[in-house]
Design a protein around this motif. Structure first.
Motif: not given
Length: 289
Positions: A170-172, A177-178, A186-187
């Motif tokens: 989600l970070r990288a 992940t869109k 949840e994220k």
């Protein structure tokens, strides 16, 4: 910008309440172990860009650095005592960074009742490095090793696996992940698992009482179970359907089967992997509840 001396005097010295730290006034610290106890020592090193991101909250960086070391101590069935801190700075820190970092460190110290003994700081041409050496204590001869598993033992893990890998993605990989069908909460849950792992120190007494072998999951269930089996001279089979996963992870793994294999091989879970003799499994699960 802070100098090495001002960073230590202003921010780290106030965290040192232990007599053994000598208030950071010396080049060494003192540990006075009980002759009936063993001292358990472990070390983990965190690197910017691999274990955390440069722009992460410094409080989260500090908390994670201590948490992943506490995880090692918990997996040995031991109680954490104290730690030493090493930091290599790519550039001198500013006051705002230092305030946040020490806030996160203090939070973890208070939560898990552990003391700072000392350490070292230096500069580096590479990324930020945070290194911790941790000391734990356990009754003599009671440390739970990797090498004690036996054929027929049952394999357990604490918590859920794969969340940290998803948090990292989600970070990288924000574009990739869109398309993930996750709610904001949840994220946030997955990001929290990557940024602030929760060491299972509450389980240490139960691990000491029942486990034939134990280790913390830093490199993923696949690689770490292989290490445990190799040192115990035995083998194991993983049934992927039996691996515990969180609800957000379950949702994503249902949509993408390959993602589950990636996450279980990725690591950074910092849960406990242990083996329990079959005769003790009922008592073990009762103690856990």
């Amino acid at each position: 910008m802070l100098t090495e001396t001002s960073f230590i005097e202003t921010f780290l010295k106030p965290l040192c309440s232990s007599k053994g730290s000598l208030s950071l006034s010396d080049d060494a610290a003192i540990l006075s172990p009980d002759p009936q106890q063993d001292i358990i020592i472990s070390k983990d090193l965190l690197l910017a860009g691999q274990h955390f991101f440069e722009d992460d909250d410094p409080a989260d960086i500090a908390y994670k650095a201590l948490a992943v070391n506490l995880s090692d101590i918990a997996a040995k069935g031991a109680k954490p005592l104290s730690f030493m801190l090493g930091i290599a700075f790519p550039e001198a820190p500013v006051d705002k960074w230092a305030v946040s970092f020490t806030k996160g460190l203090q939070l973890a110290m208070e939560q898990f009742e552990i003391e700072l003994l000392g350490g070292d700081t230096t500069g580096t041409k590479g990324p930020l490095v945070v290194s911790i050496t941790i000391f734990g204590q356990i009754e003599k001869g009671r440390m739970v090793k990797r090498s004690g598993a036996n054929i027929g033992d049952q394999i357990y893990v604490s918590g859920t696996l794969g969340d940290a890998a998803l948090g990292f993605k989600l970070r990288a990989a924000k574009e990739e992940t869109k398309s993930w069908s996750l709610k904001n909460e949840e994220k946030a849950e997955l990001l929290e698992r990557y940024l602030k792992p929760k060491p299972r120190c509450a389980l240490s007494k139960i691990i000491k009482e029942y486990a034939s072998s134990s280790m913390d999951l830093s490199d993923g269930i696949i690689a770490d179970l292989e290490k445990l089996c190799a040192t115990s001279n035995c083998g194991a089979v993983i049934d992927y359907d039996q691996v515990p996963v969180s609800k957000p992870a379950q949702k994503l793994f249902f949509e993408d089967k390959v993602l589950k294999s990636y996450c279980l091989g990725w690591g950074d879970d910092y849960e406990i992997l242990c083996t329990i003799p079959q005769k003790d499994s009922e008592a073990f699960t009762k103690a856990l509840r």
